[in-house]
Design a protein around this motif. Sequence first.
Motif, PDB file in Angstrom:
ATOM      1  N   ALA B  53       0.890  -1.218   0.041  1.00 38.18           N
ATOM      2  CA  ALA B  53      -0.120   0.179  -0.105  1.00 38.18           C
ATOM      3  C   ALA B  53       0.922   1.375   0.171  1.00 38.18           C
ATOM      4  O   ALA B  53       0.672   2.132  -0.621  1.00 38.18           O
ATOM      5  CB  ALA B  53      -0.942   0.044   1.113  1.00 38.18           C
ATOM      6  N   ALA B  54       1.891   1.120   0.954  1.00 42.64           N
ATOM      7  CA  ALA B  54       2.849   2.393   1.035  1.00 42.64           C
ATOM      8  C   ALA B  54       3.374   2.415  -0.661  1.00 42.64           C
ATOM      9  O   ALA B  54       3.581   3.637  -1.141  1.00 42.64           O
ATOM     10  CB  ALA B  54       3.940   2.081   1.958  1.00 42.64           C
ATOM     11  N   LEU B  55       3.865   1.352  -1.248  1.00 37.84           N
ATOM     12  CA  LEU B  55       4.637   1.534  -2.587  1.00 37.84           C
ATOM     13  C   LEU B  55       3.672   1.974  -3.457  1.00 37.84           C
ATOM     14  O   LEU B  55       4.044   2.906  -4.314  1.00 37.84           O
ATOM     15  CB  LEU B  55       4.881   0.122  -2.775  1.00 37.84           C
ATOM     16  CG  LEU B  55       5.926  -0.155  -3.933  1.00 37.84           C
ATOM     17  CD1 LEU B  55       7.309   0.549  -3.493  1.00 37.84           C
ATOM     18  CD2 LEU B  55       6.094  -1.606  -4.444  1.00 37.84           C
ATOM     19  N   ALA B  56       2.284   1.530  -3.408  1.00 40.82           N
ATOM     20  CA  ALA B  56       1.301   2.322  -4.466  1.00 40.82           C
ATOM     21  C   ALA B  56       0.732   3.613  -4.066  1.00 40.82           C
ATOM     22  O   ALA B  56      -0.047   4.180  -4.829  1.00 40.82           O
ATOM     23  CB  ALA B  56       0.036   1.179  -4.262  1.00 40.82           C
ATOM     24  N   GLY B  57       1.210   4.200  -2.861  1.00 39.97           N
ATOM     25  CA  GLY B  57       0.474   5.301  -2.505  1.00 39.97           C
ATOM     26  C   GLY B  57      -0.808   5.349  -2.026  1.00 39.97           C
ATOM     27  O   GLY B  57      -1.428   6.367  -1.872  1.00 39.97           O
ATOM     28  N   ILE B  58      -1.466   4.306  -1.465  1.00 39.10           N
ATOM     29  CA  ILE B  58      -2.662   4.012  -1.114  1.00 39.10           C
ATOM     30  C   ILE B  58      -2.719   4.645   0.514  1.00 39.10           C
ATOM     31  O   ILE B  58      -3.557   4.921   0.881  1.00 39.10           O
ATOM     32  CB  ILE B  58      -3.303   2.618  -1.257  1.00 39.10           C
ATOM     33  CG1 ILE B  58      -3.323   2.394  -2.670  1.00 39.10           C
ATOM     34  CG2 ILE B  58      -4.444   2.371  -0.508  1.00 39.10           C
ATOM     35  CD1 ILE B  58      -3.566   1.096  -3.039  1.00 39.10           C
ATOM     36  N   GLY B  59      -1.749   4.289   1.439  1.00 42.84           N
ATOM     37  CA  GLY B  59      -2.028   4.703   2.775  1.00 42.84           C
ATOM     38  C   GLY B  59      -1.576   3.426   3.612  1.00 42.84           C
ATOM     39  O   GLY B  59      -0.731   3.006   3.662  1.00 42.84           O
ATOM     40  N   ARG B  60      -2.847   2.997   4.108  1.00 44.38           N
ATOM     41  CA  ARG B  60      -2.823   1.830   5.205  1.00 44.38           C
ATOM     42  C   ARG B  60      -3.008   0.477   4.297  1.00 44.38           C
ATOM     43  O   ARG B  60      -3.817   0.361   3.340  1.00 44.38           O
ATOM     44  CB  ARG B  60      -3.818   1.815   6.021  1.00 44.38           C
ATOM     45  CG  ARG B  60      -3.399   3.227   6.982  1.00 44.38           C
ATOM     46  CD  ARG B  60      -4.538   3.280   7.922  1.00 44.38           C
ATOM     47  NE  ARG B  60      -6.010   3.241   7.357  1.00 44.38           N
ATOM     48  CZ  ARG B  60      -7.160   3.070   7.844  1.00 44.38           C
ATOM     49  NH1 ARG B  60      -7.325   2.789   9.220  1.00 44.38           N
ATOM     50  NH2 ARG B  60      -8.164   3.185   7.285  1.00 44.38           N
ATOM     51  N   GLY B  61      -2.558  -0.644   4.960  1.00 46.84           N
ATOM     52  CA  GLY B  61      -2.896  -1.797   4.038  1.00 46.84           C
ATOM     53  C   GLY B  61      -4.177  -2.150   4.184  1.00 46.84           C
ATOM     54  O   GLY B  61      -4.731  -2.888   3.517  1.00 46.84           O
TER      55      GLY B  61
END
Lengths: 230, 130
Positions: B53-61
């Motif tokens: 999620a961090a890699l994709a820029g989504i935020g939290r898992g």
Amino acid sequence: MPAYYARDTWVVIAAFNEAWAIGNVIGGLTSEGYRVIVVDDGSADDTAVVAADHGAIVIKHPFNLGQGAAMQTGLEAALLNGAEFIVTFDADGQHRASDVPQLVTALVKHRAHFALGSRFLDLPAVNLPPLRRVLLLLAAVFTRITSGLKVTDAHNGLRAMTRKGALCIRLRQNRMAHASEILNQIANCGLRYVEVPVTIEYNQYSMAKGQKSRDLLMILLDLFARRLHQ
Amino acid sequence: MIAQFVLTAMLAGIVLYAWAQYRQSPIVGLLASGAALIGIYFVWIPSHASELAALAGIGRGADLVLYVWVVISLLVILNLHLKLTSQLELITVLARRVAIDQALAVDLPNNRARDGRSSDKSGRDIRRRV
């Protein structure tokens, strides 16, 4: 066109609420000796009555299914009658009966299974709006890419086919996408085809009744959904 | 832990559903089962979900799991749409049969054959009885 061809030529017309125009359309065809099948696709008006009064054979869908479904019904009915040549024709008066002989003659001359009418060859499309011209040309390019058929007009309802050609066609697209589906099936079956210049005459009535530019999106969605499904 | 079991059970149900649908809609079946399996993986290894999620820029898992669930829901809706299309095809075939059979059975004077040619190829001639 020799009388023999006229006798063996069946014209299939899919009609939905076309009581206003269909009488003249049928009259122009029957006067040339063609047999006409009208598939009334659940019309709310007197389309079936007017068609029968003008000498057409009428097959009436119990409810509205779409132009593609009506076309398939008409093809099956014509085949049941032993048709040697089948011509599909629009109900709104934008096609000319005088183009039918050229189509059927082209089938015989070129030993083709399909003669596809094109409004972008020699003859002009009368009153064709510029936006529709662009969209139709894009549709032709799309068809060339997806089917490999080198057609100039992918969505022309005026076409002729031999009995063998019609037997290869099984339309599953009930709505407008059937025109692309026919071309795909021509390609898949390896049928021979030829394009024939025809005149399409747009008038106020046919513009109101015919395909809208926004229908192109639905056609693309229908074709895409078909590819997802067996 | 309870939530993990509940989510796993639901996602496993999706996998079974997708497997059952594979024959009718291979693409939808593959995508739905793939998304559900990814969902199960993230439910049990949430740290990987957080990293991705961090890699994709989504935020939290947890958000990533939620998005996976949304994707699955959309695929199931797409499958329902395809099923409806399939049902419509069957209805069309039935309606066509009814229409042609009625044309064969009903004898309207205006539709009688005008040229008298009998059918010698198919054995049926609806021009006489439409």
